[in-house]
Design a protein around this motif. Structure first.
Motif, PDB file in Angstrom:
ATOM      1  N   MET A   1      -1.964  34.390  -1.632  1.00 12.06           N
ATOM      2  CA  MET A   1      -1.853  33.319  -0.542  1.00 12.06           C
ATOM      3  C   MET A   1      -1.381  34.381   0.730  1.00 12.06           C
ATOM      4  N   ARG A   2      -0.837  35.581   0.566  1.00 14.09           N
ATOM      5  CA  ARG A   2      -0.490  36.583   1.481  1.00 14.09           C
ATOM      6  C   ARG A   2      -1.765  37.221   1.965  1.00 14.09           C
ATOM      7  N   ARG A   3      -2.811  37.028   1.378  1.00 19.58           N
ATOM      8  CA  ARG A   3      -3.974  37.793   1.971  1.00 19.58           C
ATOM      9  C   ARG A   3      -5.018  36.661   2.449  1.00 19.58           C
ATOM     10  N   LYS A   4      -4.615  35.386   2.758  1.00 21.55           N
ATOM     11  CA  LYS A   4      -5.528  34.264   2.915  1.00 21.55           C
ATOM     12  C   LYS A   4      -6.105  34.414   4.419  1.00 21.55           C
ATOM     13  N   SER A   5      -5.431  34.944   5.366  1.00 19.76           N
ATOM     14  CA  SER A   5      -5.892  35.428   6.478  1.00 19.76           C
ATOM     15  C   SER A   5      -7.197  36.328   6.519  1.00 19.76           C
ATOM     16  N   GLU A   6      -7.406  37.214   5.438  1.00 20.65           N
ATOM     17  CA  GLU A   6      -8.384  37.777   5.560  1.00 20.65           C
ATOM     18  C   GLU A   6      -9.676  37.156   5.119  1.00 20.65           C
ATOM     19  N   TRP A   7      -9.471  36.044   4.272  1.00 22.57           N
ATOM     20  CA  TRP A   7     -10.549  35.307   3.835  1.00 22.57           C
ATOM     21  C   TRP A   7     -10.910  33.908   4.528  1.00 22.57           C
ATOM     22  N   PHE A   8      -9.972  33.298   5.186  1.00 25.79           N
ATOM     23  CA  PHE A   8      -9.911  32.074   5.548  1.00 25.79           C
ATOM     24  C   PHE A   8      -9.615  31.853   6.770  1.00 25.79           C
ATOM     25  N   HIS A   9     -10.176  31.090   7.582  1.00 26.37           N
ATOM     26  CA  HIS A   9      -9.926  30.525   8.720  1.00 26.37           C
ATOM     27  C   HIS A   9      -8.597  29.754   8.876  1.00 26.37           C
ATOM     28  N   ARG A  10      -7.963  29.734   9.891  1.00 24.06           N
ATOM     29  CA  ARG A  10      -6.630  28.918  10.280  1.00 24.06           C
ATOM     30  C   ARG A  10      -7.231  27.529  10.822  1.00 24.06           C
ATOM     31  N   LEU A  11      -6.917  26.535  10.143  1.00 20.58           N
ATOM     32  CA  LEU A  11      -7.287  25.297  10.497  1.00 20.58           C
ATOM     33  C   LEU A  11      -6.439  24.597  11.486  1.00 20.58           C
ATOM     34  N   ASP A  12      -6.643  23.727  12.420  1.00 21.89           N
ATOM     35  CA  ASP A  12      -5.902  23.178  13.185  1.00 21.89           C
ATOM     36  C   ASP A  12      -5.149  21.969  12.854  1.00 21.89           C
ATOM     37  N   GLU A  13      -5.917  21.368  11.848  1.00 26.06           N
ATOM     38  CA  GLU A  13      -5.247  20.134  11.163  1.00 26.06           C
ATOM     39  C   GLU A  13      -4.778  20.637   9.846  1.00 26.06           C
ATOM     40  N   ASP A  14      -3.806  19.638   9.239  1.00 30.00           N
ATOM     41  CA  ASP A  14      -3.149  19.854   7.944  1.00 30.00           C
ATOM     42  C   ASP A  14      -4.490  20.137   6.888  1.00 30.00           C
ATOM     43  N   ASN A  15      -4.101  21.282   6.055  1.00 35.03           N
ATOM     44  CA  ASN A  15      -5.043  21.665   5.084  1.00 35.03           C
ATOM     45  C   ASN A  15      -4.562  21.285   3.672  1.00 35.03           C
ATOM     46  N   TYR A  16      -3.460  20.882   3.523  1.00 33.29           N
ATOM     47  CA  TYR A  16      -3.130  20.070   2.115  1.00 33.29           C
ATOM     48  C   TYR A  16      -2.205  19.099   2.164  1.00 33.29           C
ATOM     49  N   VAL A  17      -2.220  18.247   1.150  1.00 33.40           N
ATOM     50  CA  VAL A  17      -1.583  16.972   0.925  1.00 33.40           C
ATOM     51  C   VAL A  17      -1.152  16.989  -0.437  1.00 33.40           C
ATOM     52  N   LEU A  18       0.130  16.208  -0.520  1.00 36.48           N
ATOM     53  CA  LEU A  18       0.891  15.940  -1.707  1.00 36.48           C
ATOM     54  C   LEU A  18       0.923  14.392  -1.929  1.00 36.48           C
ATOM     55  N   TRP A  19       1.015  13.865  -3.033  1.00 35.94           N
ATOM     56  CA  TRP A  19       1.221  12.702  -3.219  1.00 35.94           C
ATOM     57  C   TRP A  19       1.650  12.396  -4.800  1.00 35.94           C
ATOM     58  N   TRP A  20       2.220  11.405  -4.882  1.00 40.03           N
ATOM     59  CA  TRP A  20       2.833  10.858  -6.273  1.00 40.03           C
ATOM     60  C   TRP A  20       1.650  10.116  -6.948  1.00 40.03           C
ATOM     61  N   VAL A  21       1.156  10.269  -8.298  1.00 40.12           N
ATOM     62  CA  VAL A  21       0.386   9.592  -8.981  1.00 40.12           C
ATOM     63  C   VAL A  21       1.235   9.133 -10.517  1.00 40.12           C
ATOM     64  N   ASP A  22       0.674   7.999 -10.778  1.00 36.59           N
ATOM     65  CA  ASP A  22       1.204   7.709 -12.381  1.00 36.59           C
ATOM     66  C   ASP A  22       0.932   8.593 -13.181  1.00 36.59           C
ATOM     67  N   ASP A  23       1.824   8.746 -14.266  1.00 37.30           N
ATOM     68  CA  ASP A  23       1.602   9.737 -15.293  1.00 37.30           C
ATOM     69  C   ASP A  23       0.449   9.996 -15.984  1.00 37.30           C
ATOM     70  N   ASN A  24      -0.436   8.876 -16.208  1.00 38.37           N
ATOM     71  CA  ASN A  24      -1.653   9.151 -16.857  1.00 38.37           C
ATOM     72  C   ASN A  24      -2.762   9.074 -15.991  1.00 38.37           C
ATOM     73  N   HIS A  25      -2.576   9.011 -14.554  1.00 34.03           N
ATOM     74  CA  HIS A  25      -3.747   9.090 -13.760  1.00 34.03           C
ATOM     75  C   HIS A  25      -4.168  10.323 -13.300  1.00 34.03           C
ATOM     76  N   ILE A  26      -5.426  10.678 -12.973  1.00 29.51           N
ATOM     77  CA  ILE A  26      -6.121  11.882 -12.502  1.00 29.51           C
ATOM     78  C   ILE A  26      -6.855  11.277 -11.171  1.00 29.51           C
TER      79      ILE A  26
END
Length: 151
Positions: A88-113
């Motif tokens: 993660m510390r080296r991500k700027s070597e390999w990846f562009h910085r995105l102007d928009e959110d680049n990750y999201v979290l959300w809750w799912v039911d225990d048995n949901h993929i």
């Protein structure tokens, strides 16, 4: 409930380029660390055990990572307290910085993929509406109870 996450990254180079070789060469190691981490439930992967060949965007250099964890703490422990943090510390070597959110979290039911379509919809919702119990970032402290209250 369990925590689902999607993150995307736009590589500066094709994945077979020498400039990104160190990242690509360590994918198996980092994925193994994730799978062996306490609280790990599932991760998106193809038949070869990798997700970098799964194309959800028109740009072939846009890669995705998606997983499910028992808790926010379990995901954070993997991200920040294992060898993963070194990459993660080296991500700027390999990846562009995105102007928009680049990750999201959300809750799912225990048995949901979650499906990739579901994940992309959550990311788009976050980008359009900001953090909410439906789609959020680490900046928020939404819990499964918040999801139940918002339904």
């Amino acid at each position: 409930m369990r925590l689902a996450q999607l993150n995307i990254a736009l590589a500066k180079y094709p994945l077979d380029a020498p400039e990104i070789k160190d990242f690509v060469d360590n994918l198996d190691l980092v994925n193994c660390i994730a799978e062996e981490s306490e609280g790990f439930v599932w991760r998106l992967k193809d038949e070869g055990g990798d997700a970098t060949n799964i194309q959800l965007f028109d740009d072939p250099n846009m890669i995705v990572n998606m997983s499910v964890w028992d808790s926010v703490d379990a995901l954070k422990n993997f991200m920040f307290r294992t060898h993963h943090r070194d990459f993660m510390r080296r991500k700027s070597e390999w990846f562009h910085r995105l102007d928009e959110d680049n990750y999201v979290l959300w809750w799912v039911d225990d048995n949901h993929i979650p499906s990739t379509e579901e994940a992309l919809e959550r990311l788009e919702y976050l980008r359009n509406n900001g953090d909410s119990p439906y789609a959020f970032t680490f900046k928020s402290n939404y819990t499964p109870a918040d999801v139940k209250e918002s339904e």
